[in-house]
Design a protein around this motif. Structure first.
Motif, PDB file in Angstrom:
ATOM      1  N   ALA A   1       4.026  -5.607 -11.136  1.00  0.00           N
ATOM      2  CA  ALA A   1       3.438  -4.800 -12.198  1.00  0.00           C
ATOM      3  C   ALA A   1       2.844  -3.533 -11.597  1.00  0.00           C
ATOM      4  O   ALA A   1       2.471  -3.492 -10.420  1.00  0.00           O
ATOM      5  CB  ALA A   1       2.357  -5.589 -12.941  1.00  0.00           C
ATOM      6  N   ASP A   2       2.744  -2.517 -12.422  1.00  0.00           N
ATOM      7  CA  ASP A   2       2.264  -1.222 -11.949  1.00  0.00           C
ATOM      8  C   ASP A   2       0.743  -1.141 -12.087  1.00  0.00           C
ATOM      9  O   ASP A   2       0.203  -0.429 -12.923  1.00  0.00           O
ATOM     10  CB  ASP A   2       2.935  -0.105 -12.751  1.00  0.00           C
ATOM     11  CG  ASP A   2       2.613   1.266 -12.175  1.00  0.00           C
ATOM     12  OD1 ASP A   2       2.205   1.318 -10.996  1.00  0.00           O
ATOM     13  OD2 ASP A   2       2.759   2.271 -12.896  1.00  0.00           O
ATOM     14  N   SER A   3       0.062  -1.908 -11.270  1.00  0.00           N
ATOM     15  CA  SER A   3      -1.401  -1.846 -11.243  1.00  0.00           C
ATOM     16  C   SER A   3      -1.859  -2.118  -9.816  1.00  0.00           C
ATOM     17  O   SER A   3      -1.135  -2.731  -9.020  1.00  0.00           O
ATOM     18  CB  SER A   3      -2.025  -2.867 -12.200  1.00  0.00           C
ATOM     19  OG  SER A   3      -1.813  -4.182 -11.733  1.00  0.00           O
ATOM     20  N   VAL A   4      -3.060  -1.679  -9.503  1.00  0.00           N
ATOM     21  CA  VAL A   4      -3.582  -1.874  -8.158  1.00  0.00           C
ATOM     22  C   VAL A   4      -3.712  -3.359  -7.850  1.00  0.00           C
ATOM     23  O   VAL A   4      -3.369  -3.828  -6.767  1.00  0.00           O
ATOM     24  CB  VAL A   4      -4.950  -1.177  -8.011  1.00  0.00           C
ATOM     25  CG1 VAL A   4      -5.481  -1.360  -6.582  1.00  0.00           C
ATOM     26  CG2 VAL A   4      -4.852   0.286  -8.351  1.00  0.00           C
ATOM     27  N   GLN A   5      -4.192  -4.115  -8.854  1.00  0.00           N
ATOM     28  CA  GLN A   5      -4.388  -5.551  -8.652  1.00  0.00           C
ATOM     29  C   GLN A   5      -3.079  -6.249  -8.324  1.00  0.00           C
ATOM     30  O   GLN A   5      -2.992  -7.065  -7.400  1.00  0.00           O
ATOM     31  CB  GLN A   5      -4.999  -6.196  -9.906  1.00  0.00           C
ATOM     32  CG  GLN A   5      -6.342  -5.623 -10.294  1.00  0.00           C
ATOM     33  CD  GLN A   5      -6.194  -4.486 -11.297  1.00  0.00           C
ATOM     34  OE1 GLN A   5      -5.644  -3.436 -10.977  1.00  0.00           O
ATOM     35  NE2 GLN A   5      -6.686  -4.696 -12.500  1.00  0.00           N
ATOM     36  N   ALA A   6      -2.045  -5.941  -9.097  1.00  0.00           N
ATOM     37  CA  ALA A   6      -0.745  -6.583  -8.882  1.00  0.00           C
ATOM     38  C   ALA A   6      -0.209  -6.259  -7.500  1.00  0.00           C
ATOM     39  O   ALA A   6       0.343  -7.124  -6.814  1.00  0.00           O
ATOM     40  CB  ALA A   6       0.240  -6.135  -9.958  1.00  0.00           C
ATOM     41  N   ARG A   7      -0.390  -5.017  -7.071  1.00  0.00           N
ATOM     42  CA  ARG A   7       0.097  -4.635  -5.741  1.00  0.00           C
ATOM     43  C   ARG A   7      -0.639  -5.402  -4.648  1.00  0.00           C
ATOM     44  O   ARG A   7      -0.049  -5.795  -3.634  1.00  0.00           O
ATOM     45  CB  ARG A   7      -0.053  -3.122  -5.545  1.00  0.00           C
ATOM     46  CG  ARG A   7       0.882  -2.292  -6.405  1.00  0.00           C
ATOM     47  CD  ARG A   7       1.023  -0.870  -5.881  1.00  0.00           C
ATOM     48  NE  ARG A   7      -0.225  -0.113  -5.964  1.00  0.00           N
ATOM     49  CZ  ARG A   7      -0.597   0.597  -7.023  1.00  0.00           C
ATOM     50  NH1 ARG A   7       0.185   0.628  -8.097  1.00  0.00           N
ATOM     51  NH2 ARG A   7      -1.724   1.277  -7.019  1.00  0.00           N
ATOM     52  N   ARG A   8      -1.945  -5.631  -4.849  1.00  0.00           N
ATOM     53  CA  ARG A   8      -2.716  -6.392  -3.864  1.00  0.00           C
ATOM     54  C   ARG A   8      -2.238  -7.845  -3.800  1.00  0.00           C
ATOM     55  O   ARG A   8      -2.096  -8.425  -2.714  1.00  0.00           O
ATOM     56  CB  ARG A   8      -4.206  -6.363  -4.222  1.00  0.00           C
ATOM     57  CG  ARG A   8      -4.843  -4.994  -4.133  1.00  0.00           C
ATOM     58  CD  ARG A   8      -4.934  -4.486  -2.694  1.00  0.00           C
ATOM     59  NE  ARG A   8      -5.543  -3.172  -2.626  1.00  0.00           N
ATOM     60  CZ  ARG A   8      -6.847  -2.956  -2.472  1.00  0.00           C
ATOM     61  NH1 ARG A   8      -7.670  -3.982  -2.366  1.00  0.00           N
ATOM     62  NH2 ARG A   8      -7.320  -1.727  -2.407  1.00  0.00           N
ATOM     63  N   VAL A   9      -2.003  -8.439  -4.954  1.00  0.00           N
ATOM     64  CA  VAL A   9      -1.547  -9.833  -5.003  1.00  0.00           C
ATOM     65  C   VAL A   9      -0.186  -9.966  -4.325  1.00  0.00           C
ATOM     66  O   VAL A   9       0.029 -10.849  -3.487  1.00  0.00           O
ATOM     67  CB  VAL A   9      -1.466 -10.329  -6.455  1.00  0.00           C
ATOM     68  CG1 VAL A   9      -0.798 -11.700  -6.518  1.00  0.00           C
ATOM     69  CG2 VAL A   9      -2.845 -10.390  -7.078  1.00  0.00           C
ATOM     70  N   ILE A  10       0.739  -9.089  -4.698  1.00  0.00           N
ATOM     71  CA  ILE A  10       2.091  -9.172  -4.143  1.00  0.00           C
ATOM     72  C   ILE A  10       2.081  -8.899  -2.646  1.00  0.00           C
ATOM     73  O   ILE A  10       2.794  -9.549  -1.875  1.00  0.00           O
ATOM     74  CB  ILE A  10       3.027  -8.184  -4.875  1.00  0.00           C
ATOM     75  CG1 ILE A  10       3.150  -8.572  -6.346  1.00  0.00           C
ATOM     76  CG2 ILE A  10       4.392  -8.164  -4.213  1.00  0.00           C
ATOM     77  CD1 ILE A  10       3.511 -10.028  -6.592  1.00  0.00           C
ATOM     78  N   SER A  11       1.252  -7.959  -2.218  1.00  0.00           N
ATOM     79  CA  SER A  11       1.149  -7.667  -0.788  1.00  0.00           C
ATOM     80  C   SER A  11       0.669  -8.900  -0.024  1.00  0.00           C
ATOM     81  O   SER A  11       1.192  -9.239   1.052  1.00  0.00           O
ATOM     82  CB  SER A  11       0.182  -6.503  -0.571  1.00  0.00           C
ATOM     83  OG  SER A  11      -0.029  -6.287   0.803  1.00  0.00           O
ATOM     84  N   LYS A  12      -0.320  -9.602  -0.592  1.00  0.00           N
ATOM     85  CA  LYS A  12      -0.869 -10.797   0.052  1.00  0.00           C
ATOM     86  C   LYS A  12       0.197 -11.877   0.187  1.00  0.00           C
ATOM     87  O   LYS A  12       0.386 -12.474   1.259  1.00  0.00           O
ATOM     88  CB  LYS A  12      -2.049 -11.331  -0.754  1.00  0.00           C
ATOM     89  CG  LYS A  12      -2.675 -12.604  -0.183  1.00  0.00           C
ATOM     90  CD  LYS A  12      -3.685 -13.189  -1.145  1.00  0.00           C
ATOM     91  CE  LYS A  12      -4.891 -12.322  -1.291  1.00  0.00           C
ATOM     92  NZ  LYS A  12      -5.789 -12.386  -0.097  1.00  0.00           N
ATOM     93  N   PHE A  13       0.928 -12.142  -0.889  1.00  0.00           N
ATOM     94  CA  PHE A  13       1.885 -13.245  -0.867  1.00  0.00           C
ATOM     95  C   PHE A  13       3.162 -12.892  -0.106  1.00  0.00           C
ATOM     96  O   PHE A  13       3.784 -13.766   0.498  1.00  0.00           O
ATOM     97  CB  PHE A  13       2.197 -13.710  -2.288  1.00  0.00           C
ATOM     98  CG  PHE A  13       1.149 -14.618  -2.847  1.00  0.00           C
ATOM     99  CD1 PHE A  13       1.242 -15.988  -2.677  1.00  0.00           C
ATOM    100  CD2 PHE A  13       0.042 -14.119  -3.505  1.00  0.00           C
ATOM    101  CE1 PHE A  13       0.260 -16.836  -3.159  1.00  0.00           C
ATOM    102  CE2 PHE A  13      -0.953 -14.950  -3.997  1.00  0.00           C
ATOM    103  CZ  PHE A  13      -0.846 -16.314  -3.823  1.00  0.00           C
ATOM    104  N   SER A  14       3.555 -11.635  -0.116  1.00  0.00           N
ATOM    105  CA  SER A  14       4.728 -11.255   0.674  1.00  0.00           C
ATOM    106  C   SER A  14       4.405 -11.347   2.168  1.00  0.00           C
ATOM    107  O   SER A  14       5.235 -11.765   2.974  1.00  0.00           O
ATOM    108  CB  SER A  14       5.211  -9.848   0.310  1.00  0.00           C
ATOM    109  OG  SER A  14       4.204  -8.885   0.548  1.00  0.00           O
ATOM    110  N   GLU A  15       3.185 -11.010   2.546  1.00  0.00           N
ATOM    111  CA  GLU A  15       2.778 -11.152   3.945  1.00  0.00           C
ATOM    112  C   GLU A  15       2.708 -12.628   4.334  1.00  0.00           C
ATOM    113  O   GLU A  15       3.110 -13.011   5.440  1.00  0.00           O
ATOM    114  CB  GLU A  15       1.412 -10.483   4.174  1.00  0.00           C
ATOM    115  CG  GLU A  15       0.933 -10.529   5.619  1.00  0.00           C
ATOM    116  CD  GLU A  15       1.868  -9.805   6.582  1.00  0.00           C
ATOM    117  OE1 GLU A  15       1.874 -10.183   7.771  1.00  0.00           O
ATOM    118  OE2 GLU A  15       2.589  -8.882   6.158  1.00  0.00           O
ATOM    119  N   ALA A  16       2.219 -13.448   3.410  1.00  0.00           N
ATOM    120  CA  ALA A  16       2.188 -14.895   3.668  1.00  0.00           C
ATOM    121  C   ALA A  16       3.594 -15.433   3.875  1.00  0.00           C
ATOM    122  O   ALA A  16       3.831 -16.275   4.749  1.00  0.00           O
ATOM    123  CB  ALA A  16       1.506 -15.612   2.507  1.00  0.00           C
ATOM    124  N   ALA A  17       4.523 -14.945   3.063  1.00  0.00           N
ATOM    125  CA  ALA A  17       5.908 -15.396   3.186  1.00  0.00           C
ATOM    126  C   ALA A  17       6.499 -14.988   4.531  1.00  0.00           C
ATOM    127  O   ALA A  17       7.228 -15.757   5.172  1.00  0.00           O
ATOM    128  CB  ALA A  17       6.743 -14.833   2.042  1.00  0.00           C
TER     129      ALA A  17
END
Length: 586
Positions: free
Chosen positions: A481-497
């Motif tokens: 999603a195009d929001s700061v929050q969504a980018r933070r969440v996705i960044s966290k989980f992609s790094e975890a992956a």
């Protein structure tokens, strides 16, 4: 002059019989081997480019009903090597030059019960998969690098070792189901006659693929929850362990986020699983039966009540402490904050926790930002504009029923929440607020991910324990999603992956809308399991080979395409007809 009457139908039969043509049979003496032979009539070639490959087989009359697109075949070379291939196209061609698109042909066919198969050629186009060869008594595979000879006998692959080697299917690992073609299980001459499909789960074969991440995609009624339970149950088998620092072998913990409250049933046996079926599972080394170490961790959210008459798992109530927002500010952001507003939120949270410490509550935070003096101070200092302050204040409200409820904080339950060999489910079906549901799921998931990735973890139990993080309806939590929050969440989980292999963290994502999962997370998935999907965008998004993609809309319940490049060739698999634990509500 010869009497023409001697040759009339009413004449002497003896003379007529002597002049009859001898009947010729098309069957060669001896018994047939295989189902047909390779044909070179239109060329016979194998090339590095698939467009340069021409491999066709003539299928004999008696074998034509047995073959299907996808059928696996063996073509032998003059030495001991053989070509493993699959049928990718089937075609009838005219045996003799004639035009059957005529009125006479059509009406004759309409009055006959069947066609004469011998009037037609039945040709199969083959795709070479691998060359099989013996190496010190072991069957191995390599790329198809030699062309077989014309008229070589083609036979169906019936040997389990040949099939598994040809498709690169490991002999051991986590059981997913049985190899199939067109929904029918591939049969062999062995006992059991089916081919078990397994996913690598041993460091001797490279990294266990559970830590390279799994996606299970399927529409409603496709059998995805049934299948997911069967797979997760295998990771909970007592004998399945993973090495950790110090030389110890430890079972994985499974944490399953459960929006429909279905996975706590894995505590219980399936009453429909009879003894004969259980014996078959035992023979194939498939774990089954309820898993005793199953606990449902129930989030306390406002006045929502949780009913658990459909399972017997222990229930543990918990709450999300507001202290978790200190390191995950996006939990209280709601949605739609722009960069300036997000920076303002960080400023407010920093000031709040500096004043109140880790024990600061959500109620205290709301009182904190309601202070007009704070708003004036930040505005006059130029740190936060008053309009931005007001916007943030509106966004962070509405979480009173989520944080700091009358239950034990999840941060104080970690040792019980993450248990080697244990299954923890987090049901959210009883929560009617989607915003609250998302906050709970992402808060707990972030706790696990942050501790796994930390070099100085607060909770060693999470850091040290191999962990399978399951998330049903993953599209609701890991969407782009195009929001700061969504980018933070996705960044966290992609790094975890990305760090999953190193930290022994495996994502196990389940969804009916794979197209909505953020691309940075999706790219880290190594094993994709696709059941029936009717949406074209969903099918395209899972990125499976076109040979399987076209089959997906026609899959029956339990049929699946498995695409795991580091495990095997792309294949079709049929899952177990029965769930190995309890499944479904009465």
């Amino acid at each position: 002059m010869t009497d023409l009457g001697d040759f009339s139908p009413s004449g002497d039969d003896t003379a007529a019989d002597e002049d009859d043509f001898e009947e010729v049979t098309v069957h060669a003496p001896g018994s047939d081997r295989g189902i047909g032979t390779l044909s070179a009539s239109e060329g016979l070639s194998i090339g590095e480019d698939p467009d340069d490959t021409r491999l066709r087989a003539y299928i004999t009359v008696n074998n034509r009903t047995e073959v299907r697109i996808g059928t696996y075949l063996i073509v032998s070379y003059p030495d001991s090597e053989r070509l493993f291939c699959r049928i990718v196209a089937l075609e009838y061609a005219q045996e003799f030059r004639s035009d059957d698109a005529t009125e006479i042909h059509a009406r004759r066919a309409m009055r006959q019960a069947s066609i004469d198969e011998q009037d037609y050629k039945f040709m199969a186009t083959l795709e070479p998969v691998a060359v099989l060869y013996e190496d010190r008594g072991e069957l191995r595979r390599r790329m198809a690098d030699r062309v077989p000879k014309p008229e070589t006998v083609v036979r169906q692959a019936k040997d389990a070792t040949e099939i598994k080697t040809g498709l690169k299917i490991p002999e051991s690992g986590v059981f997913l189901g049985h190899l199939a073609v067109g929904g029918e299980k591939v049969r062999t001459a062995a006992e059991p006659p089916t081919i078990d499909y397994r996913v690598k789960d041993d460091y001797g074969d490279g990294d266990p693929l559970v830590f390279r991440h799994t996606l299970v995609a399927g529409g409603t009624g496709s059998g995805k929850t049934h299948g997911a339970k069967n797979i997760l149950r295998q990771y909970l088998a007592e004998e399945r362990t993973y090495p950790i620092e110090g030389g110890r072998e430890v079972q994985a913990a499974v944490v399953q986020f459960d929006p429909q409250d279905e996975y706590a049933q894995m505590h219980d046996d399936n009453p429909d699983l009879d003894q004969e079926f259980a014996r078959r599972l035992d023979r194939e080394g498939v774990a089954h039966g309820g898993h005793a170490d199953t606990k449902a961790f129930v989030p306390k959210v406002g006045d929502a009540t949780y009913a658990a008459d459909h399972h017997r798992a222990e229930q543990v109530e918990f709450t999300i402490p507001f202290s978790m927002v200190k390191d995950n500010e996006w939990l209280v952001a709601g949605g739609g904050l722009n960069d300036n507003q997000y920076a303002a939120l960080n400023e407010l949270l920093y000031r709040f926790f500096s004043q109140y410490g880790e024990s600061g509550t959500y109620a205290q935070f709301i009182s904190f930002i309601d202070d007009p003096a704070l708003k004036e101070e930040l505005h006059e200092s130029g740190r936060v504009h008053e309009a931005t302050f007001d916007a943030v204040g509106r966004r962070v409200r509405g979480f009173t029923h989520v944080f700091d409820q009358d239950a034990k904080p999840i941060t104080e339950l970690v040792h019980e929440f993450v248990r080697p060999g244990g299954l923890t489910t987090v049901p959210t079906y009883h929560i009617n607020d989607s915003r609250a549901t998302t906050t709970v799921v992402l808060a707990v998931a972030s706790l696990l991910v942050d501790q796994k990735l930390s070099n100085d973890p607060t909770h060693e139990r999470i850091k040290e324990t191999p962990l399978v993080l399951g998330m049903d309806e993953a599209h609701n939590f890991l969407t782009d999603a195009d929001s700061v929050q969504a980018r933070r969440v996705i960044s966290k989980f992609s790094e975890a992956a990305k760090q999953g292999r190193k930290e022994r963290l495996g994502l196990f994502l389940i969804t009916q809308d794979p197209q909505d999962i953020a691309e940075p997370v999706f790219k880290q998935i190594n094993t994709t399991i696709v059941l029936n999907l009717g949406d074209e965008d969903a099918i395209k998004s899972v990125n499976i080979p076109s040979t399987l993609e076209g089959k997906v809309p026609y899959f029956e319940k339990g049929q699946m395409a498995v695409y795991s490049p580091d495990n095997s060739e792309p294949v079709e698999v049929v899952g177990l007809s029965k769930c190995v634990t309890r499944h479904g509500r009465d």
